[in-house]
Design a protein around this motif. Sequence first.
Motif, short mmCIF file in Angstrom:
data_model
loop_
_atom_site.label_atom_id
_atom_site.label_comp_id
_atom_site.label_asym_id
_atom_site.label_seq_id
_atom_site.Cartn_x
_atom_site.Cartn_y
_atom_site.Cartn_z
N ALA A 184 0.94 -1.21 -0.09
CA ALA A 184 -0.05 -0.12 0.00
C ALA A 184 0.72 1.43 0.02
O ALA A 184 1.51 1.31 0.92
CB ALA A 184 -0.92 0.20 1.27
N LEU A 185 0.67 1.94 -1.01
CA LEU A 185 1.57 3.23 -1.11
C LEU A 185 1.02 4.44 -0.46
O LEU A 185 -0.33 4.50 -0.18
CB LEU A 185 1.79 3.60 -2.56
CG LEU A 185 2.59 2.59 -3.25
CD1 LEU A 185 2.74 2.78 -4.88
CD2 LEU A 185 3.98 2.25 -2.71
N ASP A 186 1.83 5.44 -0.18
CA ASP A 186 1.43 6.72 0.53
C ASP A 186 0.21 7.23 -0.13
O ASP A 186 -0.73 7.95 0.35
CB ASP A 186 2.37 7.56 0.53
CG ASP A 186 3.56 7.29 1.97
OD1 ASP A 186 3.10 6.41 2.71
OD2 ASP A 186 4.52 7.72 1.71
N ASP A 187 -0.04 7.25 -1.49
CA ASP A 187 -0.86 7.88 -2.40
C ASP A 187 -2.19 6.86 -2.45
O ASP A 187 -3.07 7.20 -3.37
CB ASP A 187 -0.33 8.12 -3.85
CG ASP A 187 0.20 6.93 -4.64
OD1 ASP A 187 -0.33 5.79 -4.23
OD2 ASP A 187 0.45 7.27 -5.59
N GLY A 188 -2.37 5.88 -1.85
CA GLY A 188 -3.40 5.19 -1.77
C GLY A 188 -3.46 4.15 -2.74
O GLY A 188 -4.30 3.16 -2.89
#
Length: 139
Positions: free
Chosen positions: A69-73
């Motif tokens: 899961a990346l910070d940008d969703g």
Amino acid sequence: MSSTSSSRPRTRNTWQKQAIDEILDGSADFQSAQQVHQSVADTGRSVSLATVYRVLQSQVEDGVVDILALDDGQTLFRKCAATGHHHHLVCRNCRATQEIEAPKIEQWADNVATDFGYIDVNHTMEVYGLCPQCAQNAS
């Protein structure tokens, strides 16, 4: 990646699963469900995006696919290279990823859960930074 996994696979061996497996097996990189969907379509086969998501999620639950899961969703998927529970060190720039073990984190998570009376606990942890190549390019 979740620390829970079943010894019995939940994903039926359908042609859609086989097509998705071929895409994941052919890449060492994390990919979005949309990228996997497009790659299957590029082979001339038609599979719905919803099916791609279902197969990927089942494979995550079975412990054969990692989820990131990346910070940008955005959520990315990749076949697991490591066996057992592990974490990732991820480059914020190029998304290069190293699988890492973090035994002190495991112990900490277990202790926190016990302190608050929780059971059947799982967790995810990703560490973000710049890989050596991206750090050198940023200088």
